[in-house]
Write a protein that holds these residues in place. Structure first.
Motif, PDB file in Angstrom:
ATOM      1  N   VAL A  41       0.863  -1.176   0.000  1.00 28.75           N
ATOM      2  CA  VAL A  41       0.000   0.000   0.000  1.00 28.75           C
ATOM      3  C   VAL A  41       0.901   1.227   0.000  1.00 28.75           C
ATOM      4  O   VAL A  41       1.902   1.279   0.721  1.00 28.75           O
ATOM      5  N   SER A  42       0.577   2.221  -0.829  1.00 30.47           N
ATOM      6  CA  SER A  42       1.399   3.433  -0.907  1.00 30.47           C
ATOM      7  C   SER A  42       1.352   4.199   0.404  1.00 30.47           C
ATOM      8  O   SER A  42       0.420   4.054   1.204  1.00 30.47           O
ATOM      9  N   ALA A  43       2.369   5.044   0.616  1.00 33.57           N
ATOM     10  CA  ALA A  43       2.532   5.720   1.905  1.00 33.57           C
ATOM     11  C   ALA A  43       1.360   6.607   2.274  1.00 33.57           C
ATOM     12  O   ALA A  43       1.058   6.788   3.460  1.00 33.57           O
ATOM     13  N   ASN A  44       0.656   7.179   1.309  1.00 35.01           N
ATOM     14  CA  ASN A  44      -0.499   8.023   1.618  1.00 35.01           C
ATOM     15  C   ASN A  44      -1.820   7.255   1.572  1.00 35.01           C
ATOM     16  O   ASN A  44      -2.883   7.838   1.730  1.00 35.01           O
ATOM     17  N   GLY A  45      -1.724   5.944   1.338  1.00 32.76           N
ATOM     18  CA  GLY A  45      -2.929   5.127   1.329  1.00 32.76           C
ATOM     19  C   GLY A  45      -3.803   5.304   0.112  1.00 32.76           C
ATOM     20  O   GLY A  45      -4.960   4.862   0.104  1.00 32.76           O
ATOM     21  N   SER A  46      -3.268   5.900  -0.954  1.00 32.22           N
ATOM     22  CA  SER A  46      -4.092   6.169  -2.132  1.00 32.22           C
ATOM     23  C   SER A  46      -4.100   5.015  -3.133  1.00 32.22           C
ATOM     24  O   SER A  46      -5.012   4.914  -3.960  1.00 32.22           O
ATOM     25  N   HIS A  47      -3.085   4.152  -3.075  1.00 29.09           N
ATOM     26  CA  HIS A  47      -2.974   3.069  -4.050  1.00 29.09           C
ATOM     27  C   HIS A  47      -2.584   1.760  -3.359  1.00 29.09           C
ATOM     28  O   HIS A  47      -1.933   1.767  -2.307  1.00 29.09           O
ATOM     29  N   TRP A  60      -4.199  -0.562  -8.009  1.00 28.78           N
ATOM     30  CA  TRP A  60      -5.545  -0.118  -7.666  1.00 28.78           C
ATOM     31  C   TRP A  60      -5.536   1.303  -7.124  1.00 28.78           C
ATOM     32  O   TRP A  60      -4.674   1.652  -6.312  1.00 28.78           O
ATOM     33  N   ASP A  61      -6.491   2.112  -7.589  1.00 29.95           N
ATOM     34  CA  ASP A  61      -6.757   3.435  -7.029  1.00 29.95           C
ATOM     35  C   ASP A  61      -7.749   3.236  -5.891  1.00 29.95           C
ATOM     36  O   ASP A  61      -8.917   2.918  -6.130  1.00 29.95           O
ATOM     37  N   LEU A  62      -7.289   3.403  -4.651  1.00 29.73           N
ATOM     38  CA  LEU A  62      -8.152   3.123  -3.511  1.00 29.73           C
ATOM     39  C   LEU A  62      -9.178   4.217  -3.262  1.00 29.73           C
ATOM     40  O   LEU A  62     -10.225   3.960  -2.665  1.00 29.73           O
ATOM     41  N   GLY A 307      -3.287   5.405   7.500  1.00 23.10           N
ATOM     42  CA  GLY A 307      -4.115   6.247   6.663  1.00 23.10           C
ATOM     43  C   GLY A 307      -3.675   7.700   6.710  1.00 23.10           C
ATOM     44  O   GLY A 307      -3.079   8.161   7.697  1.00 23.10           O
ATOM     45  N   ALA A 308      -3.979   8.446   5.653  1.00 23.66           N
ATOM     46  CA  ALA A 308      -3.561   9.839   5.562  1.00 23.66           C
ATOM     47  C   ALA A 308      -4.262  10.719   6.581  1.00 23.66           C
ATOM     48  O   ALA A 308      -3.733  11.778   6.953  1.00 23.66           O
ATOM     49  N   ASP A 309      -5.450  10.316   7.065  1.00 17.91           N
ATOM     50  CA  ASP A 309      -6.209  11.154   7.990  1.00 17.91           C
ATOM     51  C   ASP A 309      -5.767  11.008   9.443  1.00 17.91           C
ATOM     52  O   ASP A 309      -6.257  11.711  10.319  1.00 17.91           O
ATOM     53  N   GLY A 310      -4.849  10.087   9.727  1.00 15.50           N
ATOM     54  CA  GLY A 310      -4.363   9.897  11.084  1.00 15.50           C
ATOM     55  C   GLY A 310      -5.312   9.133  11.984  1.00 15.50           C
ATOM     56  O   GLY A 310      -4.994   8.899  13.159  1.00 15.50           O
ATOM     57  N   ALA A 311      -6.449   8.727  11.476  1.00 14.72           N
ATOM     58  CA  ALA A 311      -7.444   8.023  12.291  1.00 14.72           C
ATOM     59  C   ALA A 311      -7.919   6.741  11.622  1.00 14.72           C
ATOM     60  O   ALA A 311      -8.934   6.171  12.013  1.00 14.72           O
ATOM     61  N   SER A 312      -7.195   6.284  10.618  1.00 15.44           N
ATOM     62  CA  SER A 312      -7.547   5.040   9.941  1.00 15.44           C
ATOM     63  C   SER A 312      -6.275   4.325   9.522  1.00 15.44           C
ATOM     64  O   SER A 312      -5.191   4.931   9.453  1.00 15.44           O
ATOM     65  N   TRP A 313      -6.443   3.035   9.242  1.00 21.01           N
ATOM     66  CA  TRP A 313      -5.314   2.196   8.875  1.00 21.01           C
ATOM     67  C   TRP A 313      -5.767   1.252   7.762  1.00 21.01           C
ATOM     68  O   TRP A 313      -6.964   1.017   7.585  1.00 21.01           O
ATOM     69  N   LEU A 314      -4.828   0.733   6.994  1.00 20.06           N
ATOM     70  CA  LEU A 314      -5.165  -0.129   5.871  1.00 20.06           C
ATOM     71  C   LEU A 314      -4.382  -1.435   5.969  1.00 20.06           C
ATOM     72  O   LEU A 314      -3.238  -1.446   6.443  1.00 20.06           O
TER      73      LEU A 314
END
Length: 326
Positions: A41-47, A60-62, A307-314
């Motif tokens: 998973v990309s560092a910003n959680g986008s892909h 994949w575009d998440l 996750g980029a929002d600091g309150a989620s994880w992937l």
């Protein structure tokens, strides 16, 4: 990023969740039912990048929850990928089978480099701008490979096969895990081993913190430890140091937070844990869902990310499901 798919079911049978765990809030199928060999998973959680069992590599575009590109090494063939990785910048990605590696542009989907490997590739990680790749090889070497021009910049000799790798954020240091049960911390500029820590089994997973001072290393169905890269001394164990009945847990993925205060780990039994490194304790725990009511009892966690929002994880499971954890 890679995993040992063969040990997933056995490890899942030997380990349990241990305490209450939350479920994923959302999920997305990235593969067919047969699942995946490897993922990142990309560092910003986008892909997300996945190496599927039956249909090769795909990006994949998440945010759109849609497949963007199919990435395979030869036209008309589905590649069996042993490792995939995003560059920390998120602009490039690497796919590797045991014999060769390809550098891809995430925005355009175009291949920007194709190289034969100097040895069987077991793991691979990209540098920040996609100029170099650290390769863990079956010939007892880890090599810092120029994926733009070709050729080896630095070679790190080991007495055994290298299963796991991590590269420091400044690209000055490397962490390797090998079949001789040793994790080693290296100066990548001159190929000097600086520190090491010995475990009780093959080193499946390693990770370096952004601050460069902390490392994570875990052995297959063995201890998992956070340690100091300056001294080589353990700071604390996630598992495996219990006095009477040591936990037999395999960790397949690990990622430090940007501020090096947290560690997110994924286990072979489908459990994801968020550790507070200052308190040396688990903050959150999740259990990934099965894909169907039948089949294997659990899924191994191939990749984790903040996750980029600091309150989620992937987390990506070996059953091919992308999981959003909140």
């Amino acid at each position: 990023m890679r995993t040992c798919l063969g040990c997933l079911l056995a490890a899942g049978l030997l380990t349990g969740c241990g305490s209450s765990a939350d479920s994923a809030s959302d999920r997305l199928a990235l593969t067919e039912m047969s699942g995946a060999y490897t993922a990142d998973v990309s560092a910003n959680g986008s892909h997300a990048l996945v190496g599927a069992v039956t249909h090769g590599g795909s990006l994949w575009d998440l945010n759109q929850q849609a497949r963007q590109f199919d990435w395979n090494h030869r036209a008309g063939e589905f590649s069996v990928l042993s490792a995939v990785d995003f560059s920390p910048s998120g602009r490039y990605a690497l796919t590797a089978n045991p014999q060769d590696l390809v550098l891809w542009n995430v925005s355009t989907g175009a291949a920007e480099g194709f190289w034969s490997s100097p040895g069987e590739i077991l793991d691979a990680v990209l540098s920040r701008d996609g100029n170099y790749a650290l390769l863990g090889l079956g010939n007892h070497e880890a090599v810092y490979f120029d994926v733009r021009q070709g050729g080896i910049r630095t070679s790190l000799r080991h007495p055994a096969r290298i299963r796991s790798l991590s590269l420091s954020s400044d690209e000055q240091y490397a962490l390797t895990g090998a079949d001789d049960y040793v994790a080693r911390f290296w100066d990548l500029q001159n190929g000097t081993e600086l520190q090491r820590i010995e475990l009780g089994n093959t080193v499946d997973t390693v990770a370096l913190a952004p601050n460069g001072r902390l490392a994570f290393s875990s052995g297959s169905l063995d201890q998992a430890v956070v340690w100091n890269t300056s001294t080589g001394e353990p700071l604390f164990h996630l598992s495996g140091d219990e006095a009477f009945f040591p936990k037999r847990v395999s960790y397949l993925s690990a990622r430090f937070s940007a501020n090096s205060d947290q560690l997110l780990v994924g286990r072979a039994d489908g459990v994801v844990e968020l550790w507070d490194l200052n308190r040396q304790s688990v903050q959150r725990r999740w259990k990934l869902d099965k894909r169907a009511a039948y089949g294997p009892t659990s899924t191994g966690v191939l990749a984790v990310e903040f996750g980029a929002d600091g309150a989620s994880w992937l987390a990506v499971g070996s059953n091919g499901l992308m999981n959003w954890l909140r």
